[in-house]
Design a protein around this motif. Structure first.
Motif, PDB file in Angstrom:
ATOM      1  N   ALA A 234      42.244  40.857  38.706  1.00 30.84           N
ATOM      2  CA  ALA A 234      42.598  42.223  38.295  1.00 30.84           C
ATOM      3  C   ALA A 234      42.053  42.529  36.904  1.00 30.84           C
ATOM      4  O   ALA A 234      41.606  43.649  36.639  1.00 30.84           O
ATOM      5  CB  ALA A 234      44.116  42.383  38.316  1.00 30.84           C
ATOM      6  N   GLU A 235      42.087  41.555  36.003  1.00 29.15           N
ATOM      7  CA  GLU A 235      41.534  41.766  34.666  1.00 29.15           C
ATOM      8  C   GLU A 235      40.022  41.959  34.731  1.00 29.15           C
ATOM      9  O   GLU A 235      39.457  42.779  33.991  1.00 29.15           O
ATOM     10  CB  GLU A 235      41.881  40.582  33.772  1.00 29.15           C
ATOM     11  CG  GLU A 235      43.367  40.495  33.429  1.00 29.15           C
ATOM     12  CD  GLU A 235      43.683  39.303  32.550  1.00 29.15           C
ATOM     13  OE1 GLU A 235      42.830  38.376  32.475  1.00 29.15           O
ATOM     14  OE2 GLU A 235      44.764  39.283  31.942  1.00 29.15           O
ATOM     15  N   ILE A 236      39.355  41.209  35.609  1.00 26.59           N
ATOM     16  CA  ILE A 236      37.910  41.388  35.766  1.00 26.59           C
ATOM     17  C   ILE A 236      37.607  42.790  36.266  1.00 26.59           C
ATOM     18  O   ILE A 236      36.682  43.457  35.788  1.00 26.59           O
ATOM     19  CB  ILE A 236      37.346  40.328  36.725  1.00 26.59           C
ATOM     20  CG1 ILE A 236      37.446  38.930  36.101  1.00 26.59           C
ATOM     21  CG2 ILE A 236      35.889  40.634  37.077  1.00 26.59           C
ATOM     22  CD1 ILE A 236      37.062  37.807  37.047  1.00 26.59           C
ATOM     23  N   MET A 237      38.399  43.274  37.217  1.00 23.18           N
ATOM     24  CA  MET A 237      38.203  44.628  37.718  1.00 23.18           C
ATOM     25  C   MET A 237      38.461  45.656  36.624  1.00 23.18           C
ATOM     26  O   MET A 237      37.711  46.629  36.489  1.00 23.18           O
ATOM     27  CB  MET A 237      39.126  44.902  38.909  1.00 23.18           C
ATOM     28  CG  MET A 237      39.064  46.348  39.392  1.00 23.18           C
ATOM     29  SD  MET A 237      40.262  46.750  40.676  1.00 23.18           S
ATOM     30  CE  MET A 237      39.447  46.032  42.087  1.00 23.18           C
ATOM     31  N   TYR A 238      39.511  45.453  35.846  1.00 18.57           N
ATOM     32  CA  TYR A 238      39.892  46.437  34.827  1.00 18.57           C
ATOM     33  C   TYR A 238      38.820  46.561  33.752  1.00 18.57           C
ATOM     34  O   TYR A 238      38.306  47.661  33.488  1.00 18.57           O
ATOM     35  CB  TYR A 238      41.223  46.037  34.214  1.00 18.57           C
ATOM     36  CG  TYR A 238      41.791  47.047  33.254  1.00 18.57           C
ATOM     37  CD1 TYR A 238      42.546  48.120  33.714  1.00 18.57           C
ATOM     38  CD2 TYR A 238      41.581  46.937  31.883  1.00 18.57           C
ATOM     39  CE1 TYR A 238      43.081  49.061  32.836  1.00 18.57           C
ATOM     40  CE2 TYR A 238      42.096  47.864  30.999  1.00 18.57           C
ATOM     41  CZ  TYR A 238      42.846  48.921  31.478  1.00 18.57           C
ATOM     42  OH  TYR A 238      43.357  49.845  30.601  1.00 18.57           O
ATOM     43  N   TYR A 239      38.469  45.443  33.142  1.00 20.13           N
ATOM     44  CA  TYR A 239      37.514  45.497  32.037  1.00 20.13           C
ATOM     45  C   TYR A 239      36.072  45.630  32.528  1.00 20.13           C
ATOM     46  O   TYR A 239      35.269  46.375  31.937  1.00 20.13           O
ATOM     47  CB  TYR A 239      37.665  44.244  31.155  1.00 20.13           C
ATOM     48  CG  TYR A 239      39.004  44.171  30.469  1.00 20.13           C
ATOM     49  CD1 TYR A 239      39.325  45.040  29.433  1.00 20.13           C
ATOM     50  CD2 TYR A 239      39.964  43.243  30.870  1.00 20.13           C
ATOM     51  CE1 TYR A 239      40.563  44.984  28.797  1.00 20.13           C
ATOM     52  CE2 TYR A 239      41.199  43.180  30.241  1.00 20.13           C
ATOM     53  CZ  TYR A 239      41.495  44.049  29.213  1.00 20.13           C
ATOM     54  OH  TYR A 239      42.721  44.008  28.594  1.00 20.13           O
ATOM     55  N   GLY A 240      35.724  44.915  33.603  1.00 24.64           N
ATOM     56  CA  GLY A 240      34.372  45.042  34.136  1.00 24.64           C
ATOM     57  C   GLY A 240      34.092  46.428  34.681  1.00 24.64           C
ATOM     58  O   GLY A 240      32.991  46.960  34.513  1.00 24.64           O
ATOM     59  N   GLY A 241      35.110  47.042  35.320  1.00 21.58           N
ATOM     60  CA  GLY A 241      34.935  48.399  35.808  1.00 21.58           C
ATOM     61  C   GLY A 241      34.765  49.399  34.684  1.00 21.58           C
ATOM     62  O   GLY A 241      33.957  50.335  34.787  1.00 21.58           O
ATOM     63  N   ASP A 242      35.521  49.220  33.595  1.00 19.57           N
ATOM     64  CA  ASP A 242      35.382  50.122  32.447  1.00 19.57           C
ATOM     65  C   ASP A 242      33.977  50.071  31.863  1.00 19.57           C
ATOM     66  O   ASP A 242      33.379  51.114  31.548  1.00 19.57           O
ATOM     67  CB  ASP A 242      36.402  49.756  31.368  1.00 19.57           C
ATOM     68  CG  ASP A 242      37.789  50.303  31.678  1.00 19.57           C
ATOM     69  OD1 ASP A 242      37.922  51.089  32.638  1.00 19.57           O
ATOM     70  OD2 ASP A 242      38.750  49.939  30.972  1.00 19.57           O
ATOM     71  N   ILE A 243      33.438  48.868  31.720  1.00 22.60           N
ATOM     72  CA  ILE A 243      32.097  48.728  31.144  1.00 22.60           C
ATOM     73  C   ILE A 243      31.060  49.375  32.066  1.00 22.60           C
ATOM     74  O   ILE A 243      30.170  50.106  31.611  1.00 22.60           O
ATOM     75  CB  ILE A 243      31.764  47.248  30.909  1.00 22.60           C
ATOM     76  CG1 ILE A 243      32.692  46.664  29.833  1.00 22.60           C
ATOM     77  CG2 ILE A 243      30.303  47.085  30.495  1.00 22.60           C
ATOM     78  CD1 ILE A 243      32.549  45.171  29.653  1.00 22.60           C
ATOM     79  N   ALA A 244      31.181  49.130  33.371  1.00 17.33           N
ATOM     80  CA  ALA A 244      30.223  49.711  34.311  1.00 17.33           C
ATOM     81  C   ALA A 244      30.297  51.234  34.305  1.00 17.33           C
ATOM     82  O   ALA A 244      29.263  51.921  34.360  1.00 17.33           O
ATOM     83  CB  ALA A 244      30.492  49.172  35.717  1.00 17.33           C
ATOM     84  N   GLU A 245      31.493  51.779  34.220  1.00 17.36           N
ATOM     85  CA  GLU A 245      31.633  53.237  34.242  1.00 17.36           C
ATOM     86  C   GLU A 245      31.176  53.856  32.927  1.00 17.36           C
ATOM     87  O   GLU A 245      30.665  54.981  32.910  1.00 17.36           O
ATOM     88  CB  GLU A 245      33.082  53.594  34.564  1.00 17.36           C
ATOM     89  CG  GLU A 245      33.391  53.448  36.051  1.00 17.36           C
ATOM     90  CD  GLU A 245      34.820  53.062  36.341  1.00 17.36           C
ATOM     91  OE1 GLU A 245      35.573  52.731  35.382  1.00 17.36           O
ATOM     92  OE2 GLU A 245      35.211  53.096  37.524  1.00 17.36           O
ATOM     93  N   LEU A 246      31.320  53.127  31.821  1.00 19.91           N
ATOM     94  CA  LEU A 246      30.753  53.614  30.564  1.00 19.91           C
ATOM     95  C   LEU A 246      29.231  53.645  30.635  1.00 19.91           C
ATOM     96  O   LEU A 246      28.591  54.586  30.135  1.00 19.91           O
ATOM     97  CB  LEU A 246      31.216  52.733  29.401  1.00 19.91           C
ATOM     98  CG  LEU A 246      32.658  52.931  28.921  1.00 19.91           C
ATOM     99  CD1 LEU A 246      33.009  51.883  27.868  1.00 19.91           C
ATOM    100  CD2 LEU A 246      32.847  54.334  28.354  1.00 19.91           C
ATOM    101  N   LEU A 247      28.641  52.638  31.244  1.00 24.68           N
ATOM    102  CA  LEU A 247      27.184  52.635  31.427  1.00 24.68           C
ATOM    103  C   LEU A 247      26.741  53.787  32.321  1.00 24.68           C
ATOM    104  O   LEU A 247      25.706  54.420  32.077  1.00 24.68           O
ATOM    105  CB  LEU A 247      26.738  51.302  32.033  1.00 24.68           C
ATOM    106  CG  LEU A 247      26.877  50.063  31.135  1.00 24.68           C
ATOM    107  CD1 LEU A 247      26.529  48.808  31.919  1.00 24.68           C
ATOM    108  CD2 LEU A 247      25.993  50.187  29.904  1.00 24.68           C
TER     109      LEU A 247
END
Length: 278
Positions: A234-247
């Motif tokens: 869940a942490e990977i989804m939370y932080y990894g998703g944020d970075i991908a969506e910022l990109l």
């Protein structure tokens, strides 16, 4: 969530057969793109083809290779954290790089005129216009996460190799569709304005946050894996998703160009009627 049962996968065989097919397919795809780039540059040396787009496509295929080849691929069948890292690469990071390489534009530049017109007709067809609407792309990419992790679907895919590959295909295609709708440089006849796309991206950010937080807290989640693995995933989804969506947001801002304002057309004043002197 299961508190004491480890995540289980299916037997994929030895490392060589497991990684051979994805490696061959990705290498063939990358070579095909480079072949089309060479053809585009030969047809129009002045226009050429952007090296950034070529680098983007090669980056996307490399990210897919990391996700589908050892050591991450075997780990994804045994550890939910590996699955989530694989999900981020296949469904968010690789699609963004692939979409920014403008593969459809490259095809239009290299296909014969008749085939190019056929491809253009397909892009303007009602089914394509429907699936490229932001709401549809958002539902297929982000909306499917709840159906995957809050139903027995995820556990079913871990025990069936065909279902597992279908899940990979869904992640990749829906991720490419969403990235194309939001910030793709390829032609999109039904693409809305920047404000609507930013709203759609904001909804995706919120949905990812809600799903990951519910997964971390164990609310209605249906994942047969130890609690520490699910929380780490869940942490990977939370932080990894944020970075991908910022990109993705950065790509939208970078590729956006304001529409030129048309000068207002002034209507000539009505001519006054001259009266004859009495």
């Amino acid at each position: 969530m299961d508190h004491d049962t480890p995540a289980h996968g299916h037997d994929m065989g030895s490392g060589l057969p497991q990684g051979l097919l994805p490696a061959v397919v990705l290498s063939a795809v990358a070579c095909s793109y480079l072949f089309l780039v060479r053809r585009a540059r030969r047809r129009n040396p002045v226009l050429g083809w952007s090296r950034r787009r070529t680098a983007g496509f090669l980056t996307g295929t490399a990210l897919l290779g990391i996700a589908l080849l050892p050591p991450l691929a075997p780990l994804a069948h045994e550890d939910f954290r590996g699955h989530m890292a694989q999900h981020m690469l296949i469904g968010m990071y690789a699609p963004l790089a692939l979409v920014l390489s403008a593969p459809v534009t490259l095809l239009l530049r290299t296909l014969p005129a008749a085939r190019g017109r056929q491809l253009t007709a397909v892009l303007h067809s009602p089914p394509v216009r429907l699936i490229t609407r932001p709401a549809v792309a958002l539902t297929l990419s982000t909306g499917s996460l709840g159906f995957l992790y809050f139903t027995p679907l995820y556990d079913a895919t871990t025990g069936d190799p065909a279902a597992h590959w279908l899940l990979h295909a869904h992640f990749l295609l829906s991720g490419c569709l969403f990235a194309h709708v939001i910030a793709g440089p390829d032609p999109a006849p039904s693409r809305p304005g920047v404000r609507a796309r930013l709203v759609c991206l904001g909804v995706a950010v919120a949905a990812h946050a809600v799903v990951s937080q519910m997964m971390y807290g164990g609310f209605w989640v249906h994942i047969h894996a130890p609690v520490p693995q699910v929380r780490a995933g869940a942490e990977i989804m939370y932080y990894g998703g944020d970075i991908a969506e910022l990109l993705l947001a950065a790509a939208l801002v970078t590729t956006w160009r304001p529409e030129p304002r048309r000068p207002a057309v002034r209507r000539p004043a009505p001519a006054r009627e001259e009266t004859a002197p009495a």
